[in-house]
Design an enzyme around this catalytic site. Structure first.
Site, PDB file in Angstrom:
ATOM      1  N   LYS A 197      -2.199  -9.039  -3.496  1.00 56.60           N
ATOM      2  CA  LYS A 197      -3.504  -9.032  -2.827  1.00 56.60           C
ATOM      3  C   LYS A 197      -4.480  -9.580  -3.852  1.00 56.60           C
ATOM      4  CE  LYS A 197      -6.982  -5.786  -0.946  1.00 56.60           C
ATOM      5  NZ  LYS A 197      -7.238  -4.404  -0.453  1.00 56.60           N
ATOM      6  N   GLU A 241      -4.006   4.164  10.234  1.00 56.02           N
ATOM      7  CA  GLU A 241      -5.340   4.194   9.649  1.00 56.02           C
ATOM      8  C   GLU A 241      -6.436   4.213  10.715  1.00 56.02           C
ATOM      9  OE1 GLU A 241      -6.073   0.871   7.024  1.00 56.02           O
ATOM     10  OE2 GLU A 241      -8.206   1.334   6.849  1.00 56.02           O
ATOM     11  N   GLU A 253       2.357  -8.795   8.845  1.00 58.93           N
ATOM     12  CA  GLU A 253       2.132  -7.474   8.255  1.00 58.93           C
ATOM     13  C   GLU A 253       1.624  -6.552   9.353  1.00 58.93           C
ATOM     14  OE1 GLU A 253      -0.040  -7.224   4.436  1.00 58.93           O
ATOM     15  OE2 GLU A 253      -1.184  -5.560   5.292  1.00 58.93           O
ATOM     16  N   ASP A 273      -8.509  -6.193  11.287  1.00 56.77           N
ATOM     17  CA  ASP A 273      -7.812  -5.210  10.460  1.00 56.77           C
ATOM     18  C   ASP A 273      -7.076  -4.154  11.279  1.00 56.77           C
ATOM     19  OD1 ASP A 273      -6.986  -3.943   8.216  1.00 56.77           O
ATOM     20  OD2 ASP A 273      -8.929  -3.216   7.561  1.00 56.77           O
ATOM     21  N   LYS A 309      -1.886 -10.361   8.119  1.00 56.67           N
ATOM     22  CA  LYS A 309      -2.045  -9.080   8.808  1.00 56.67           C
ATOM     23  C   LYS A 309      -2.035  -9.235  10.311  1.00 56.67           C
ATOM     24  CE  LYS A 309      -4.643  -5.748   6.218  1.00 56.67           C
ATOM     25  NZ  LYS A 309      -5.836  -4.915   6.126  1.00 56.67           N
ATOM     26  N   GLU A 364      -2.736   5.488  -0.368  1.00 54.82           N
ATOM     27  CA  GLU A 364      -3.873   4.913   0.351  1.00 54.82           C
ATOM     28  C   GLU A 364      -3.506   4.811   1.828  1.00 54.82           C
ATOM     29  OE1 GLU A 364      -5.955   1.969  -1.712  1.00 54.82           O
ATOM     30  OE2 GLU A 364      -7.048   1.234   0.044  1.00 54.82           O
ATOM     31  N   GLU A 372     -11.327  -7.820  -1.178  1.00 54.20           N
ATOM     32  CA  GLU A 372     -11.914  -6.488  -1.374  1.00 54.20           C
ATOM     33  C   GLU A 372     -11.982  -6.109  -2.857  1.00 54.20           C
ATOM     34  OE1 GLU A 372      -9.537  -3.971   1.228  1.00 54.20           O
ATOM     35  OE2 GLU A 372     -10.911  -4.383   2.880  1.00 54.20           O
ATOM     36  N   ARG A 421      -0.763 -12.338   0.177  1.00 52.36           N
ATOM     37  CA  ARG A 421      -1.464 -11.846   1.372  1.00 52.36           C
ATOM     38  C   ARG A 421      -2.648 -12.728   1.754  1.00 52.36           C
ATOM     39  NH1 ARG A 421      -3.690  -6.542   1.244  1.00 52.36           N
ATOM     40  NH2 ARG A 421      -2.911  -5.848   3.263  1.00 52.36           N
ATOM     41  N   ASN A 449      -3.519  -2.597  -3.629  1.00 54.90           N
ATOM     42  CA  ASN A 449      -4.598  -2.458  -4.610  1.00 54.90           C
ATOM     43  C   ASN A 449      -3.890  -1.979  -5.872  1.00 54.90           C
ATOM     44  OD1 ASN A 449      -6.622  -3.139  -2.732  1.00 54.90           O
ATOM     45  ND2 ASN A 449      -6.548  -1.066  -1.918  1.00 54.90           N
TER      46      ASN A 449
END
Ligand code: BDP
Length: 722
Positions: free
Chosen positions: A308, A414, A408, A386, A381, A188, A312, A345, A231
């Site tokens: 996590k 990304e 993080e 993000d 994070k 990912e 999401e 997280r 995830n």
């Protein structure tokens, strides 16, 4: 093709193969090139200081350390000195941990040993019976290995090895990579091939890359790895996969790298046959206790879990009416008897919460300050949204003094042009680490929050979402290796200067020639601001095309969750542009300490790089330099493009200093970067121009395509988006 050319190719084939392998090796070798030192005077100076190696101790780690030393010395200096038992000659390199040293030497270093922790090291010129020797020592064998890599770095970067007196130790305990790798081999947000982990062939086949991966990480002090995606797939916790994980843990152990896994919160249901994953349920608690015990019988130094949850769509304690503390503490209780930890997280936001997404993690977590177990660390994070090209520091840093927080960072790009764009990220990391939270007055930097010194935390950590994959050069872009390297260096010491890091990396990876090092270092240092300028200037953010995040998509407005749409973030309309997070808007500024909040809140004092992050401003609002917002945005986009053009011309001159393959690769990539920077500029300016209704200012090139054209571009197979 006729027969002659066939023959010609066949004749050439062995040579072609050799040259491919050789140059491929350069790409593969990262910063551990150990290229022969070119200055012959230096070589003889070094060699006169190194007459042999005495390695004390017989652990795997000491074996690895002395092997590394031999490899480095022979290839850097043609010094083929071998391991010997006794110190007979002068100038012997001695390596060994404190307990392996004779008492007199160990005592003479008491002061130095007091300055280091278990992973620190000492490199010191000492005298034994009037003879000079270089001692590389530490409290543990892993510390010795770190010392060896740092000793070799001195030679790699052409530093003196006379009269050495180096005492160094990491400031953060958990320095960890997060691999967002899936069990099917995809990654990912990975842009450098597929996952390194070949689950199919494990545990019996140990790919040389696993060893080289561990070695590279050890060379920069990384001491942990989370093997699988946040995830998470619960199957990683089944015996079939734990067997494979165990093989990786065994491979990494001599290099000081602990293995961690992501834990899917609903695993007790999915692989345990239970009806619930409620953390209050006794059977669920017992299931995790048993699972953890099973893991530790296989991997006695297993690091723990990264989770996590309720983010999401991932399952979590809230599915059962419980909260983050309930979930984290249940896992922490299972891990505590074995010394394991939970990295929980804080990346949470909900489509049911109408509040500004930037505020949600703080609102959800800060009330729990002090409620987590001692072996829980909350992983925050970089950035309340993000991993954007630029975000103000996350307001949670400094706001939970009773809870250890870890950073993080994202190393994989990304939102920063994938592995196609050259962006030197340590510059970004440093900006964030140096940010002042003011929670305990001036100087309460983010770095001090995460190294534990601000609030006296024992458990400290920093994570980097890895950019590593199966590509020969590991990271897709040769310069993306610098981001892996730089993350490791800053994890070791968050106060290091990104410029110093860039210079070491360049010298080790390419050349010590200053005609190369100086211009390319400057290019790296400027590359971060360049990407901000051509993607998201003046505080704009999250206007990448949705899903894959490749290229611009400021027009996207049709996704089901409002906060997944770029229009949510830029809020451009006829009246202006920007997200009002000040008192008059979402009041996200109030989540910072009053000193910081005041600065961000007032449009006059808000740093212009965060202007549109915190304020919605009319198109003719005047910037400090007298330009209107519209002109300012347009000129920044142009500046970003110009900067990438300069990067291209700078690199074009570097042919003499770099091997052909890497020279070409970087050259091609920079050309793509320029093309894409223009794409960003044109698409965003055409889109925003509909609202501003103004002409492009002088100095900004006219777009070559229409807005409609840009809007129709689709990339269904953009990488990393699974
Ligand atoms: C976002 C990524 C998504 C990750 C998520 C996370 O787009 O792929 O799963 O963050 O960090 O940035 O959990």
């Amino acid at each position: 093709m006729n027969r002659i050319s066939y023959k010609y190719i066949l004749l050439l084939f062995p040579f072609l193969m050799i040259s491919i392998t050789l140059s491929a090796q350069e790409d593969y070798k990262l910063w551990l090139q150990y290229a022969k030192v070119s200055d012959s005077k230096l070589v003889s100076d070094y060699n006169s200081n190194i007459n042999g190696i005495v390695a004390l101790g017989n652990s795997e780690t000491i074996r690895v350390a002395s092997k590394e030393l031999q490899l480095g010395l022979s290839s850097l200096l043609d010094n083929t000195t071998v391991i010997q038992q006794n110190i007979e000659a002068e100038n012997v390199l001695i390596l060994g941990s404190k307990t392996s040293l004779n008492e007199a030497i160990s005592k003479s270093l008491n002061k130095e040993f007091e300055q280091i922790n278990n992973e620190g090291y000492i490199i010191k010129t000492i005298q034994i019976k009037n003879k000079n020797h270089i001692l590389i020592t530490a409290k543990t064998d892993i510390g010795v290995l770190y010392g060896v890599f740092n000793f070799l770095k001195l030679i790699q970067t052409n530093k003196s090895v006379e009269n050495l007196n180096i005492v160094d130790a990491p400031k953060i305990d958990i320095r960890i990579l997060n691999h967002w790798d899936n069990l099917n081999g995809t990654v990912e947000r990975g842009y450098s091939g597929s996952s390194l982990w070949n689950w199919q062939k494990l545990p019996d086949f140990i790919d040389q890359r696993y060893i080289d991966y561990a070695r590279a990480n050890a060379s920069i002090g990384i001491n942990g790895t989370v093997l699988n995606n946040v995830n998470a797939n619960a199957l990683i916790l089944t015996p079939l996969y734990l067997n494979k994980v165990e093989a990786l843990a065994n491979t990494f152990r001599p290099y000081g790298i602990k293995v961690y896994l992501t834990a899917r919160f609903s695993a007790p249901i999915e692989i345990g046959g239970l009806k619930t994953a409620d953390p209050y349920d006794a059977a669920v608690q017992q299931w995790w206790k048993d699972k953890v015990a099973e893991i530790y019988t296989r991997i006695p130094d297993f690091g723990g879990f990264l989770v996590k949850a309720n983010s999401e769509g991932q399952p979590g304690p809230q599915n059962y009416g419980r909260n983050h503390v309930d979930g984290a503490n249940m896992l922490a209780d299972a891990l505590a008897p074995f010394g394991g930890i939970v990295m929980w997280r804080a990346f949470v936001y909900s489509e049911h919460d109408v509040n500004d997404r930037a505020k949600q993690a703080y609102s959800e977590f800060v009330p729990y300050d002090g409620k987590f177990r001692d072996n829980v660390i909350v992983q925050v994070k970089n950035g309340a949204i993000d991993f954007q090209p630029r975000e103000p520091f996350h307001p949670m840093f400094g706001a939970m003094p009773k809870t250890p927080l870890m950073m993080e960072f994202q190393i994989t790009q990304e939102y920063l042009g994938f592995s196609t764009h050259l962006v030197y990220l340590p510059k970004l990391y440093q900006e964030v680490l140096d940010s002042d939270t003011y929670t305990k007055g001036k100087g309460s930097t983010v770095a001090k929050v995460i190294d534990g010194s601000l609030d006296n935390h024992k458990l400290t950590g920093i994570a980097g979402v890895a950019n590593i994959g199966s590509d020969i050069n590991w990271t897709g872009h040769p310069f993306a290796q610098a981001n892996w390297y730089g993350f490791g260096r800053l994890a070791w010491n968050p106060n290091l200067d990104s410029e110093v890091i860039a210079e070491e990396w360049l010298r080790m990876t390419f050349s010590n020639d200053l005609n190369f090092v100086n211009p390319i270092k400057e290019m790296m240092l400027k590359s971060r601001e360049a990407v901000v300028n051509y993607m998201t200037p003046l505080g704009l953010h999250h206007i990448m095309d949705t899903g894959h995040h490749y290229g611009p998509g400021p027009w996207v407005s049709n996704l089901s969750r409002p906060e997944w749409n770029p229009v949510y973030y830029h809020k451009a309309d006829k009246n202006g542009i920007g997200f009002d997070r000040s008192k008059t808007g979402s009041n996200a500024t109030s989540q910072y300490t009053p000193d910081v909040a005041k600065i961000f809140d007032d449009v006059k004092t808000c740093p212009e790089e965060y202007l549109l992050w915190f304020h919605h401003l009319p198109w003719d609002y005047k910037l400090k330099n007298g330009q209107t917002i519209w002109d300012g945005i347009a000129l920044k986009y142009q500046k970003g493009v110009d900067e990438v053009a300069t990067m291209n011309t700078t690199w074009d001159k570097m042919n003499p200093y770099v091997d052909e393959q890497r020279f070409r690769e970087v050259q091609m990539l920079l050309k793509i970067q320029l093309k894409e920077a223009k794409w960003w500029r044109d698409a965003c300016l055409l889109y925003f121009q509909q609202f501003s209704g103004k002409e492009l200012p002088k100095g900004v090139e006219n777009p070559t395509q229409t807005l409609e054209y840009f809007e129709t571009l689709k990339f269904p197979f953009a990488p990393g988006n699974n």
